[in-house]
Design an enzyme around this catalytic site. Structure first.
Site, PDB file in Angstrom:
ATOM      1  N   LYS A  70       0.792  -1.243   0.000  1.00  0.00           N
ATOM      2  CA  LYS A  70       0.000   0.000   0.000  1.00  0.00           C
ATOM      3  C   LYS A  70       0.824   1.293   0.000  1.00  0.00           C
ATOM      4  O   LYS A  70       0.462   2.250  -0.672  1.00  0.00           O
ATOM      5  CB  LYS A  70      -0.968   0.005   1.186  1.00  0.00           C
ATOM      6  CG  LYS A  70      -2.090  -1.015   1.056  1.00  0.00           C
ATOM      7  CD  LYS A  70      -3.082  -0.854   2.187  1.00  0.00           C
ATOM      8  CE  LYS A  70      -4.145  -1.935   2.147  1.00  0.00           C
ATOM      9  NZ  LYS A  70      -5.229  -1.667   3.091  1.00  0.00           N
ATOM     10  N   ASP A 107      -9.798   3.079   1.751  1.00  0.00           N
ATOM     11  CA  ASP A 107      -9.953   2.540   3.116  1.00  0.00           C
ATOM     12  C   ASP A 107     -10.647   3.573   4.012  1.00  0.00           C
ATOM     13  O   ASP A 107     -11.457   3.228   4.861  1.00  0.00           O
ATOM     14  CB  ASP A 107      -8.583   2.194   3.722  1.00  0.00           C
ATOM     15  CG  ASP A 107      -8.005   0.919   3.118  1.00  0.00           C
ATOM     16  OD1 ASP A 107      -8.786   0.076   2.640  1.00  0.00           O
ATOM     17  OD2 ASP A 107      -6.772   0.772   3.127  1.00  0.00           O
TER      18      ASP A 107
END
Ligand code: ATR
Length: 279
Positions: A70, A107
């Site tokens: 990420k 997210d």
């Protein structure tokens, strides 16, 4: 059934076999009768750049990124959105019409949407938040909570320097030492665990909830197990709780919509499917 014109997406991770994203996206593809496929892409860290840059060459519409990619992936895409810049990590890449790689962090959206849909009136819970952890997930969630209108967020972390870095996101974020975590619960309206403590294979999260008001909301981003010890204990004493699966499911919505052109619903059926896979 897919044809030779199918739109392609997937998830890059190392390892990737634990990901439930293929299950979720392929469920939605089937539900909406879309000619597309979402596949697991086991990409070693040293192959991340090559793999990402190959996506437009192979006609992919986009990918998700999971551990450990990420933060690293930010360096290999062409541009990132504002949330991703603040968080310093991306979990979604969309290939634009010019073949450019656009990174975003869904997210944060996933966590906020989970709160909005799981709790009717959020305002009372946003007054005084105690948030455990100061990693990438904490950065995103703090940013999201500030955007939702949180009054105060007390970031509690073992390493003070990491908490100080998160506090730079907003003046509404204060830092608290790990040792003081229980004292701060007294006036908390929400408790959020963003550490990996309590996850399968990790140490348990040591925190006594005695001082926490019974109407405070307790949430955990750990979803393996789905009902963590923190959530179990909070439920037993009567606190409202939200588990970590909601964030995972809701973060998938904007990516699916961007890639496949349909906004999917996080309904009971997809939750059931994911819960069974996690079990
Ligand atoms: P992510 O980016 O996914 O949030 P991370 O960067 O590894 O993951 O962050 C994990 C968080 O769990 C950190 O806040 C970490 O605390 P440190 O900043 O002190 O490393 C916290 N954490 C992990 N193990 C811990 C432990 N045994 N006790 C207390 N905190 C712990």
């Amino acid at each position: 059934m897919i044809t030779a014109e199918a739109k392609l997406a997937g998830v890059m991770g190392w390892p990737v076999a634990h990901s439930i994203s293929p299950l979720v996206h392929n469920y939605w593809l089937q539900l909406h009768g879309i000619d597309g496929a979402y596949i697991p892409l086991p990409v070693r860290p040293e192959h991340l750049q090559t793999s990402l840059r190959a996506l437009p060459c192979m006609g992919f519409t986009g990918v998700n990124l999971t551990l450990p990619h990420k933060a690293e992936a930010v360096a290999w895409v062409d541009r990132i959105d504002e949330t991703a810049r603040i968080v310093g990590a991306i979990n979604t890449v969309t290939i634009d019409r010019n073949g450019k790689l656009v990174g975003s962090n869904n997210d944060v959206f996933g966590f906020c949407e989970h709160l909005r849909q799981g709790i009717g009136n959020l305002a009372p819970y946003l007054k005084n938040i105690v948030l455990l952890g100061a990693g990438g997930a904490a950065r995103g969630i703090c940013h999201g909570l500030v955007q939702l209108g949180a009054d105060t967020i007390n970031v509690v972390n073992r390493t003070a320097a990491h908490a100080d870095a998160v506090a730079k996101i907003s003046p509404r974020i204060k830092t608290i030492s790990w040792e003081e975590r229980e004292r701060k619960l007294e006036s908390a309206t929400m408790l959020v665990n963003t550490t990996s403590l309590g996850m399968q294979g990790k140490p348990r999260l040591e925190i006594k909830l005695e001082a926490l008001p019974k109407d405070a909301l307790v949430t955990d981003i750990v979803y393996r197990p789905l009902i963590t010890l923190l959530l179990k204990e909070a439920t037993e004493r009567g606190n409202p709780t939200l588990d970590g699966l909601g964030m995972l499911l809701h973060q998938a919505v904007p990516a699916f919509e961007a890639w496949f052109g349909v906004k999917p619903q996080v309904n009971g059926q997809v939750r059931e499917l994911a819960t069974r896979a996690l079990a």
